[in-house]
Design a protein around this motif. Structure first.
Motif, PDB file in Angstrom:
ATOM      1  N   GLN B  56     -45.534 -57.582  27.927  1.00 19.80           N
ATOM      2  CA  GLN B  56     -45.691 -56.138  28.112  1.00 19.80           C
ATOM      3  C   GLN B  56     -44.701 -55.634  29.152  1.00 19.80           C
ATOM      4  O   GLN B  56     -44.009 -54.636  28.940  1.00 19.80           O
ATOM      5  N   VAL B  57     -44.615 -56.336  30.285  1.00 16.13           N
ATOM      6  CA  VAL B  57     -43.702 -55.883  31.337  1.00 16.13           C
ATOM      7  C   VAL B  57     -42.252 -56.019  30.886  1.00 16.13           C
ATOM      8  O   VAL B  57     -41.444 -55.111  31.062  1.00 16.13           O
ATOM      9  N   ILE B  58     -41.929 -57.173  30.255  1.00 19.24           N
ATOM     10  CA  ILE B  58     -40.522 -57.403  29.907  1.00 19.24           C
ATOM     11  C   ILE B  58     -40.080 -56.451  28.802  1.00 19.24           C
ATOM     12  O   ILE B  58     -39.039 -55.806  28.897  1.00 19.24           O
ATOM     13  N   VAL B  59     -40.887 -56.360  27.727  1.00 15.42           N
ATOM     14  CA  VAL B  59     -40.453 -55.591  26.565  1.00 15.42           C
ATOM     15  C   VAL B  59     -40.674 -54.098  26.787  1.00 15.42           C
ATOM     16  O   VAL B  59     -39.739 -53.298  26.668  1.00 15.42           O
ATOM     17  N   TYR B  60     -41.894 -53.731  27.132  1.00 15.32           N
ATOM     18  CA  TYR B  60     -42.184 -52.297  27.239  1.00 15.32           C
ATOM     19  C   TYR B  60     -41.545 -51.694  28.475  1.00 15.32           C
ATOM     20  O   TYR B  60     -40.689 -50.816  28.386  1.00 15.32           O
ATOM     21  N   ALA B  61     -41.982 -52.176  29.657  1.00 24.22           N
ATOM     22  CA  ALA B  61     -41.508 -51.532  30.885  1.00 24.22           C
ATOM     23  C   ALA B  61     -40.039 -51.839  31.122  1.00 24.22           C
ATOM     24  O   ALA B  61     -39.291 -50.993  31.604  1.00 24.22           O
ATOM     25  N   GLY B  62     -39.605 -53.045  30.774  1.00 20.13           N
ATOM     26  CA  GLY B  62     -38.255 -53.451  31.127  1.00 20.13           C
ATOM     27  C   GLY B  62     -37.201 -53.105  30.099  1.00 20.13           C
ATOM     28  O   GLY B  62     -36.029 -53.037  30.434  1.00 20.13           O
ATOM     29  N   ALA B  63     -37.583 -52.915  28.847  1.00 21.03           N
ATOM     30  CA  ALA B  63     -36.561 -52.658  27.834  1.00 21.03           C
ATOM     31  C   ALA B  63     -36.759 -51.302  27.167  1.00 21.03           C
ATOM     32  O   ALA B  63     -35.870 -50.460  27.173  1.00 21.03           O
ATOM     33  N   VAL B  64     -37.946 -51.079  26.582  1.00 23.17           N
ATOM     34  CA  VAL B  64     -38.147 -49.855  25.812  1.00 23.17           C
ATOM     35  C   VAL B  64     -38.052 -48.630  26.718  1.00 23.17           C
ATOM     36  O   VAL B  64     -37.344 -47.662  26.422  1.00 23.17           O
ATOM     37  N   MET B  65     -38.735 -48.695  27.874  1.00 24.02           N
ATOM     38  CA  MET B  65     -38.728 -47.517  28.741  1.00 24.02           C
ATOM     39  C   MET B  65     -37.378 -47.324  29.413  1.00 24.02           C
ATOM     40  O   MET B  65     -36.968 -46.199  29.681  1.00 24.02           O
ATOM     41  N   VAL B  66     -36.667 -48.435  29.671  1.00 20.59           N
ATOM     42  CA  VAL B  66     -35.311 -48.281  30.211  1.00 20.59           C
ATOM     43  C   VAL B  66     -34.447 -47.534  29.204  1.00 20.59           C
ATOM     44  O   VAL B  66     -33.637 -46.674  29.558  1.00 20.59           O
ATOM     45  N   LEU B  67     -34.673 -47.849  27.923  1.00 20.30           N
ATOM     46  CA  LEU B  67     -33.947 -47.151  26.858  1.00 20.30           C
ATOM     47  C   LEU B  67     -34.257 -45.660  26.889  1.00 20.30           C
ATOM     48  O   LEU B  67     -33.359 -44.816  26.779  1.00 20.30           O
ATOM     49  N   PHE B  68     -35.535 -45.329  27.063  1.00 21.92           N
ATOM     50  CA  PHE B  68     -35.918 -43.912  27.137  1.00 21.92           C
ATOM     51  C   PHE B  68     -35.211 -43.246  28.321  1.00 21.92           C
ATOM     52  O   PHE B  68     -34.624 -42.169  28.171  1.00 21.92           O
ATOM     53  N   VAL B  69     -35.306 -43.879  29.493  1.00 21.50           N
ATOM     54  CA  VAL B  69     -34.678 -43.296  30.687  1.00 21.50           C
ATOM     55  C   VAL B  69     -33.183 -43.143  30.454  1.00 21.50           C
ATOM     56  O   VAL B  69     -32.578 -42.130  30.812  1.00 21.50           O
ATOM     57  N   PHE B  70     -32.595 -44.140  29.795  1.00 21.49           N
ATOM     58  CA  PHE B  70     -31.167 -44.093  29.523  1.00 21.49           C
ATOM     59  C   PHE B  70     -30.819 -42.886  28.654  1.00 21.49           C
ATOM     60  O   PHE B  70     -29.872 -42.160  28.927  1.00 21.49           O
ATOM     61  N   VAL B  71     -31.613 -42.673  27.602  1.00 21.64           N
ATOM     62  CA  VAL B  71     -31.325 -41.545  26.710  1.00 21.64           C
ATOM     63  C   VAL B  71     -31.528 -40.227  27.446  1.00 21.64           C
ATOM     64  O   VAL B  71     -30.744 -39.286  27.289  1.00 21.64           O
ATOM     65  N   ILE B  72     -32.570 -40.156  28.290  1.00 26.03           N
ATOM     66  CA  ILE B  72     -32.794 -38.921  29.055  1.00 26.03           C
ATOM     67  C   ILE B  72     -31.597 -38.643  29.951  1.00 26.03           C
ATOM     68  O   ILE B  72     -31.110 -37.513  30.046  1.00 26.03           O
ATOM     69  N   MET B  73     -31.081 -39.707  30.582  1.00 23.67           N
ATOM     70  CA  MET B  73     -29.910 -39.528  31.441  1.00 23.67           C
ATOM     71  C   MET B  73     -28.690 -39.140  30.620  1.00 23.67           C
ATOM     72  O   MET B  73     -27.905 -38.278  31.010  1.00 23.67           O
ATOM     73  N   LEU B  74     -28.543 -39.802  29.482  1.00 23.53           N
ATOM     74  CA  LEU B  74     -27.352 -39.596  28.654  1.00 23.53           C
ATOM     75  C   LEU B  74     -27.301 -38.175  28.113  1.00 23.53           C
ATOM     76  O   LEU B  74     -26.257 -37.523  28.132  1.00 23.53           O
ATOM     77  N   LEU B  75     -28.434 -37.681  27.629  1.00 20.76           N
ATOM     78  CA  LEU B  75     -28.464 -36.337  27.045  1.00 20.76           C
ATOM     79  C   LEU B  75     -28.685 -35.281  28.110  1.00 20.76           C
ATOM     80  O   LEU B  75     -28.722 -34.101  27.806  1.00 20.76           O
ATOM     81  N   ASN B  76     -28.853 -35.719  29.353  1.00 22.35           N
ATOM     82  CA  ASN B  76     -29.097 -34.801  30.462  1.00 22.35           C
ATOM     83  C   ASN B  76     -30.229 -33.826  30.118  1.00 22.35           C
ATOM     84  O   ASN B  76     -30.083 -32.620  30.239  1.00 22.35           O
ATOM     85  N   ALA B  77     -31.326 -34.378  29.659  1.00 22.66           N
ATOM     86  CA  ALA B  77     -32.460 -33.562  29.245  1.00 22.66           C
ATOM     87  C   ALA B  77     -33.019 -32.805  30.438  1.00 22.66           C
ATOM     88  O   ALA B  77     -33.219 -33.378  31.500  1.00 22.66           O
ATOM     89  N   GLY B  78     -33.232 -31.512  30.249  1.00 18.48           N
ATOM     90  CA  GLY B  78     -33.728 -30.698  31.348  1.00 18.48           C
ATOM     91  C   GLY B  78     -35.213 -30.446  31.227  1.00 18.48           C
ATOM     92  O   GLY B  78     -35.919 -31.136  30.495  1.00 18.48           O
ATOM     93  N   GLU B  79     -35.688 -29.469  31.967  1.00 17.82           N
ATOM     94  CA  GLU B  79     -37.094 -29.095  31.917  1.00 17.82           C
ATOM     95  C   GLU B  79     -37.462 -28.659  30.503  1.00 17.82           C
ATOM     96  O   GLU B  79     -36.648 -28.093  29.782  1.00 17.82           O
ATOM     97  N   GLU B  80     -38.685 -28.924  30.152  1.00 21.94           N
ATOM     98  CA  GLU B  80     -39.153 -28.572  28.821  1.00 21.94           C
ATOM     99  C   GLU B  80     -39.391 -27.071  28.714  1.00 21.94           C
ATOM    100  O   GLU B  80     -39.880 -26.461  29.650  1.00 21.94           O
ATOM    101  N   GLU B  81     -39.011 -26.513  27.552  1.00 20.14           N
ATOM    102  CA  GLU B  81     -39.298 -25.085  27.374  1.00 20.14           C
ATOM    103  C   GLU B  81     -40.693 -24.938  26.799  1.00 20.14           C
ATOM    104  O   GLU B  81     -41.101 -25.680  25.929  1.00 20.14           O
TER     105      GLU B  81
END
Lengths: 345, 170, 100
Positions: B56-81
């Motif tokens: 759970q820690v390795i796959v979910y917290a360490g890989a999947v969520m890092v991917l999410f954070v990466f995409v948020i950073m990459l797309l520079n997602a702002g506050e939700e409308e």
């Protein structure tokens, strides 16, 4: 069986000692790096503070503590504050499962030289180091500056990519020793091949060792893979906007990660604390820890040596190296190891 | 002790999940989801499922969520409308949800028997899990690996820059 | 000793939070995270049931769920990037080209 109070007390003492040793080691790795790189570049390195500059880490620590802690106005404050703490906490956590020697008995209490002897120790180290990405990524994002963001993006992509090769390179060792407990992996490496060669995993698994070494350099963001903080292009990468103690935390996290990686490499590939034991009982008890520390020192020296030797990769070269060379090599090594073990058994 | 730990980590879980809903910025939501996953790993450990907790820690917290954070950073997602939801849903939805969940909780407590689990009720050591995976569940395992392969190819095709957009300069 | 129902209720709360997030959130990334939250809630009940019935299959199933979730996240995030490239927004209300 120990009572719960003495268990907690012993664990606390062990934690304090381990943290103290680790932080001292971090400080003196920095000193070692400056000294060795200095000599490689025909300089002297630190010489002024204490003999051979040995008190330089102390002076640096004092300087970091008393510097003004600037917080730029444009940062996203909660994450900006949290990121260095995350980095250093995850970097220091993995020491908890690393064994440094056999068990010893002090005053009639038998205790192992390890804070927590868990049977999934290696998985815990992998999990904790994979969480370390958050510190770097969040630092890059929350600083709200383009250099930091680029550094953070590069770091997270690089660490996620190389984690796969790193993990796969360890699987070969796991197949040979048949356990995830670091202590059992070390125990499986006692003895010799044909009476001369020590039974270390590095000999049957030298390809895995090579992959592990490369991937570990990338995981810890060290030269030649230090793209996240490439100073010629990104100022300082993800910690551009950090100063004083927060910067020091990133610094400590980097060196603590180096030490963790060196520990894992020694435990998995170089036989941990195995080595000749001789002399009086006290020396016999201390020698394994000494051999272990010696291996770690060797690894750190190679780290610094490579830093003084190799130039930095380009980013696309880095990604191509990880995905197109290390990963297939790791898988091939895994398949061959599994086949050999299956045929032998 | 077991109950206290369960309640503590459960409270962290629920707080993280609610925070995910409340936060406006996706990166805050992502981090609260990481907290949820971490405390869920602790719950797994309480049940004795050590391997699942580590994965759970390795796959979910360490890989999947890092991917999410990466995409948020990459797309520079702002506050939700904010978009307006329907009033009826607000008026009937929240009480209806509360009643529904209380009903389900009541049913669970009353009718799920009086079994209680001790700490580490069912140890799941990696060896046993691996044996199960490669003997009893070999076919599902292989099918999953094919699925992952397809997912990799799909992700590469989808995320690769279209040739016309000038993503590749060579 | 913790009754099984407590674990199930916790898993239910997580699942409900996931459903709520899926319905009320407008950012496509957060919607994806809500799906992950639902999967996590389900995983907890799998592990709890495995412990109740002393069957390790439950834990193996969690393993499969995780793998599928990881695959789904990879493809989903790739879709998000593709959507962002063409529509330049992450708001699902504005991705409505097929709407009359």
């Amino acid at each position: 069986m120990l009572s719960i109070e003495s268990f907690v007390a012993i664990s606390l003492i062990k934690t304090v000692i381990a943290l103290f040793v680790l932080l001292t080691a971090v400080a003196y790795t920095v000193w070692l790096e400056r000294k060795v790189v200095g000599h490689m570049q025909n300089r002297w390195g630190p010489t002024r503070v204490g003999p051979f500059g040995l008190l330089q880490p102390l002076a640096d620590g004092v300087k970091f503590m008393f510097k003004e802690d600037l917080i730029p106005p444009h940062v996203y404050k909660p994450l900006y504050m949290a990121a260095p703490m995350l980095a250093v906490v995850f970097a220091l956590t993995s020491i908890a499962v690393i064994p440094v020697g056999n068990s010893i008995s002090i005053g009639g209490i038998q205790t192992s030289l390890q804070i927590a002897d868990v049977n999934i120790g290696l998985l815990i180290i992998l999990g904790v180091t994979s969480l370390g990405v958050y510190g770097v990524a969040l630092a890059g994002w929350s600083s709200n500056s383009k250099y930091s963001l680029l550094g953070g993006l590069r770091a997270s992509a690089q660490m996620v990519s190389y984690e796969i090769a790193l993990g796969l390179s360890l699987v070969g060792v796991l197949i040979l020793s048949g356990s995830l407990s670091l202590r059992e992996i070390v125990d499986a490496q006692s003895g010799t091949y044909w009476g001369v060669l020590p039974r270390w995993n590095i000999f049957p698994q030298f390809i895995a060792f090579f992959i592990y070494l490369m991937a570990a350099y990338a995981e810890t963001n060290r030269i030649p893979f230090d793209l996240p903080e490439a100073e010629t292009e990104l100022v300082a990468g993800y910690h551009t906007e950090y100063s004083a103690m927060k910067f020091a935390m990133f610094f400590m996290a980097e060196y603590a990660n180096m030490i963790t990686v060196a520990c894992v490499a020694s435990l998995l590939f170089l036989g941990g604390w195995h080595g000749p034991r001789f002399g009086p009982p006290l020396l016999q008890a201390i020698l394994p820890v000494f051999w272990f520390a010696l291996r770690i020192f060797g690894f750190l020296f190679v780290y610094i040596w490579i830093r003084g030797t190799l130039p930095r990769f380009r980013y696309d070269q880095l990604m191509a190296f990880g995905w197109k060379f290390l990963l297939p090599l790791a898988i091939a090594n895994l398949v061959v190891t599994a086949l050999v073990v299956a045929i032998q058994s | 002790m077991h109950l206290i730990l369960f309640l503590a980590f459960g409270a962290v879980c629920v707080a993280g999940a609610v925070n995910l809903l409340v936060q406006k910025h996706p990166i805050n939501s992502a981090l609260s989801l990481v907290v949820v996953m971490g405390s869920l790993a602790a719950e797994y450990l309480l049940l004795g499922a050590e391997f699942v907790a580590a994965v759970q820690v390795i796959v979910y917290a360490g890989a999947v969520m890092v991917l999410f954070v990466f995409v948020i950073m990459l797309l520079n997602a702002g506050e939700e409308e904010e978009t307006k939801g329907s009033r009826v849903a607000m008026i009937f939805g929240i009480p209806g949800m509360l009643v529904g969940s209380l009903l389900i909780a009541w049913v669970l407590i009353e009718h799920s028997g009086n079994k209680s689990l001790a700490a580490g009720a069912l140890p799941g050591p990696p060896k046993t899990i691996g044996w199960l995976l490669f003997h009893d569940y070999l076919l599902p395992f292989e099918v999953t690996s094919v699925l992952v392969l397809i997912a990799i190819m799909g992700a590469v095709v989808l995320a690769a820059a279209p040739a016309s957009a000038g993503g590749r300069k060579d | 000793m913790v009754p099984v129902s407590y674990y199930l209720i916790l898993s239910g709360i997580l699942f409900a939070c996931g459903v709520t997030g899926f319905l009320i959130k407008r950012n496509i990334i957060t919607i994806f995270m809500s799906i992950e939250l639902m999967l996590n809630g389900v995983n907890l009940s799998f592990v709890a049931f495995a412990a109740e019935w002393k069957a390790l299959s439950g834990q193996v199933f969690v393993f499969f769920v995780m793998v599928v979730a990881a695959a789904e996240a990879a493809v989903g995030l790739a879709i998000i990037i593709a959507v962002y490239r063409t529509r330049e927004t992450l708001n699902v209300d504005q991705v409505n080209l097929l709407k009359l």
